[in-house]
Design an enzyme around this catalytic site. Structure first.
Site, PDB file in Angstrom:
ATOM      1  N   GLU A 125      12.061 -37.909 -38.185  1.00  0.00           N
ATOM      2  CA  GLU A 125      12.430 -36.990 -39.261  1.00  0.00           C
ATOM      3  C   GLU A 125      12.600 -37.760 -40.580  1.00  0.00           C
ATOM      4  O   GLU A 125      13.218 -38.824 -40.617  1.00  0.00           O
ATOM      5  CB  GLU A 125      13.735 -36.290 -38.888  1.00  0.00           C
ATOM      6  CG  GLU A 125      14.219 -35.252 -39.877  1.00  0.00           C
ATOM      7  CD  GLU A 125      15.457 -34.512 -39.379  1.00  0.00           C
ATOM      8  OE1 GLU A 125      15.900 -33.580 -40.066  1.00  0.00           O
ATOM      9  OE2 GLU A 125      15.976 -34.874 -38.297  1.00  0.00           O
ATOM     10  N   CYS A 144      13.815 -31.701 -35.400  1.00  0.00           N
ATOM     11  CA  CYS A 144      15.159 -32.021 -34.936  1.00  0.00           C
ATOM     12  C   CYS A 144      15.925 -30.817 -34.380  1.00  0.00           C
ATOM     13  O   CYS A 144      15.630 -30.333 -33.293  1.00  0.00           O
ATOM     14  CB  CYS A 144      15.923 -32.707 -36.067  1.00  0.00           C
ATOM     15  SG  CYS A 144      17.428 -33.577 -35.540  1.00  0.00           S
ATOM     16  N   LYS A 163      11.773 -27.404 -42.326  1.00  0.00           N
ATOM     17  CA  LYS A 163      12.815 -27.196 -41.324  1.00  0.00           C
ATOM     18  C   LYS A 163      13.507 -25.860 -41.552  1.00  0.00           C
ATOM     19  O   LYS A 163      14.017 -25.583 -42.640  1.00  0.00           O
ATOM     20  CB  LYS A 163      13.817 -28.346 -41.396  1.00  0.00           C
ATOM     21  CG  LYS A 163      14.826 -28.398 -40.252  1.00  0.00           C
ATOM     22  CD  LYS A 163      15.688 -29.655 -40.393  1.00  0.00           C
ATOM     23  CE  LYS A 163      16.637 -29.850 -39.232  1.00  0.00           C
ATOM     24  NZ  LYS A 163      17.445 -31.085 -39.400  1.00  0.00           N
TER      25      LYS A 163
END
Length: 260
Positions: free
Chosen positions: A41, A145, A111
């Protein structure tokens, strides 16, 4: 399909160094026969830098960071998944981009599930759940994530045909069980491959726990060897296993969404 996951050590804010290290790892991944290299990430900037520093480093998709990764991918002849702070208007997103082996940008994902104040103080949330592209005939999905901890999103990828879900992460202690338990469970229940790629080292108060791994649709895991050269995990995916597992335990076809 042969893939490589790079479990990198953090060097916060060192964009030039990150690109230099990526060039070397991309070359080694290609020499090992990998067709795709997955990085952690925010792999170009570091993750836990604080909102002000991330905004200083943020660039649009057309910026120098993404252009340099495109050159690295084309030089090495390997597709690359990388993360960076994406500037779009007044917003900064925690983004991941898939670049083809010829340097062509194939897909960008922002994200969607932000992790507490750590994310919300630095990033805006993306609003597109399922982002995919095709590499060497394989349908690749992108999430980041914390996203993998939402089974609905992983299942949505499975229903849309994702075969390999790549998950750049910045998993920190003490949440080792996410890599050890949640990721294999997600791969098993949605019957696809997951490449979960983490940092080692630390940034500010965070200590990253490594545990990079590839989980298969049967729930079995290929963990990274702690002694792997350059932190690279190189592994082969037998994509025919997806159909075999789905035929044996037909979770997707046995679903009753009208009850949910």
């Amino acid at each position: 399909m042969r893939i490589a996951c790079w479990q990198a050590t953090t060097h916060p804010s060192d964009v030039a160094g990150a690109l230099a290290r990526l060039r070397e790892r991309a070359k080694r991944a290609a020499e090992a026969g990998a067709r795709l290299l997955v990085t952690p990430e925010m792999s170009l900037s570091g993750y836990n830098l604080g909102g002000r520093r991330l905004r200083e480093l943020a660039e649009p998709e057309s910026g120098p960071m993404c252009r340099e990764v495109a050159r690295i991918a084309a030089e090495a002849g390997v597709a690359i998944v990388h993360g960076w702070p994406e500037l779009a208007g007044e917003s900064v997103y925690n983004s991941v981009r898939l670049v083809g082996a010829d340097g062509t940008g194939l897909a960008t994902y922002r994200k969607t599930h932000l992790f507490g104040d750590l994310d919300r103080s630095s990033f805006s949330a993306g609003d597109t759940g399922v982002v995919q592209a095709v590499v060497d005939g394989t349908t690749i999905g992108l999430i980041i994530c914390y996203d993998v901890e939402f089974p609905e999103l992983v299942r949505a990828h499975a229903l849309r045909g994702t075969e390999l879900l790549v998950v750049p992460t910045a998993l920190m202690a003490p949440w080792h069980f996410v890599a050890e338990t949640v990721v294999p469970a997600r791969a098993f229940e949605s019957q696809l491959f997951i490449a979960y790629t983490n940092w080692t080292g630390g940034e500010r108060h965070l200590k990253y726990c490594g545990l990079t791994r590839v989980a298969g649709p049967d729930g079995r895991v290929v963990p990274i060897d702690a002694e792997a050269p350059d932190g690279l995990l190189v592994t082969d995916l037998d994509l025919s296993l997806i159909a075999e597992v789905r035929a044996e335990t037909p979770y997707l076809s046995d679903r009753r969404p009208e009850l949910y």
